[in-house]
Design a protein around this motif. Structure first.
Motif, mmCIF file in Angstrom:
data_model
loop_
_atom_site.group_PDB
_atom_site.id
_atom_site.type_symbol
_atom_site.label_atom_id
_atom_site.label_comp_id
_atom_site.label_asym_id
_atom_site.label_seq_id
_atom_site.Cartn_x
_atom_site.Cartn_y
_atom_site.Cartn_z
ATOM 1 N N HIS A 235 0.823 -1.209 0.000
ATOM 2 C CA HIS A 235 0.000 0.000 0.000
ATOM 3 C C HIS A 235 0.859 1.262 0.000
ATOM 4 O O HIS A 235 0.477 2.281 -0.585
ATOM 5 N N LEU B 105 -5.954 1.434 -3.850
ATOM 6 C CA LEU B 105 -6.160 1.691 -2.421
ATOM 7 C C LEU B 105 -7.625 1.590 -2.023
ATOM 8 O O LEU B 105 -8.030 2.125 -0.998
ATOM 9 N N VAL C 58 -8.345 0.290 1.485
ATOM 10 C CA VAL C 58 -7.729 1.007 2.611
ATOM 11 C C VAL C 58 -8.714 2.048 3.148
ATOM 12 O O VAL C 58 -9.404 2.710 2.377
#
Length: 301
Positions: free
Chosen positions: A64, A173, A176
């Motif tokens: 990430h 992402l 996330v």
């Protein structure tokens, strides 16, 4: 249905926050240079986001962090300076209007680089929004012939960076937490911002002696809390629950908010600009995919 209503709420909220950011930049520049403003905005926002979001960074994977770093540069660091530089020569409302190129660039970058599909309906909405923005820009140029539109290039570059950032969030992402993305962004850019503050003599006595210094700090703080820290989390959430093109459609409504602030602050606004604003809203409507289907790659228009 819940996400449908929620994403429209976030879109309107962001439009108000970011639409008001341009007038705050304008007022902050009375007591700060463009580089000082960009750096101070980054530092303030970083302190806030890291204070509230540092715990969300622990679950992040190594895979990430490389994308969070790129996202930090494209979505936060460089645009903070580019917009401030642009507004040293261009009105706040005009800057927000040019910023409406983001959805168009998002679709183009998404299709060309990230292979994220765009439907014909979305593309039509982008075209409508772009036409409305063009009307606003050309009319603004007529009303303000003394402005240096070469500085519009800084805003155009920023829109390309935003386009890359929104596609990165959606593609790499999406799993996330929005707060983790925002807090992670600023772990990389707070220190460089502090260095820029130092080399631009922000801490020099002459800076503090400016009659506009205190008000500039206040406006920058408001900009950092709402226009950067809070908005970053909301925007990242919006990207994840909708599509990159819909999320970037916030830049269609922002000019309307910015124009209202500009009018209050003495900037000019004409009837033709109102027509452009209506066309922009039509673009927002068309760019929104109401059916819960994934957009297929668009091969022709």
């Amino acid at each position: 249905m819940k996400n449908l209503n929620l994403k429209w709420f976030y879109l309107i909220l962001l439009s108000i926050i970011w639409g008001s950011s341009f007038i705050l930049i304008k007022k902050s520049l009375l007591g700060l240079t463009a580089f000082q403003l960009g750096a101070l905005r980054t530092v303030f926002a970083g302190i806030i986001l890291l204070a509230f979001g540092y715990k969300t960074l622990r679950p992040l994977k190594k895979s990430h962090w490389q994308w969070i770093f790129i996202s930090a540069l494209l979505g936060s660091f460089f645009p903070a300076f580019l917009f401030a530089i642009a507004q040293t020569e261009i009105d706040s409302a005009i800057t927000s209007i040019i910023n409406s190129l983001v959805p168009l660039n998002t679709a183009l970058v998404g299709a060309a680089v990230f292979k994220i599909g765009t439907t014909k309906r979305q593309f039509l909405g982008i075209v409508f929004g772009f036409i409305g923005c063009a009307i606003l820009i050309f009319r603004g140029a007529e009303i303000n012939p003394d402005q240096n539109y070469m500085y519009a290039g800084f805003v155009v570059v920023a829109t390309l960076m935003y386009a890359g950032n929104v596609n990165i969030i959606k593609r790499h992402l999406n799993d996330v937490k929005p707060l983790a993305i925002a807090a992670g962004n600023y772990t990389f850019i707070v220190i460089p911002a502090l260095i820029i503050l130092y080399v631009t003599d922000f801490f020099a006595e002459a800076t503090f002696e400016s009659p506009y210094f205190k008000s500039a700090i206040l406006f920058t703080l408001i900009l950092s809390i709402f226009g950067t820290a809070m908005a970053k989390v909301v925007y990242n959430t919006l990207v994840q629950i909708s599509t990159p093109v819909f999320a970037s459609s916030v830049t269609y409504i922002m000019p309307i908010v910015a124009l209202i602030w500009g009018l209050i602050d003495g900037e000019s606004f004409g009837l033709l600009q109102g027509v452009g604003a209506v066309i922009i809203l039509v673009g927002v409507y068309l760019a929104n995919p109401f059916k819960n289907k994934k957009p297929k790659p668009m091969t022709s228009v």
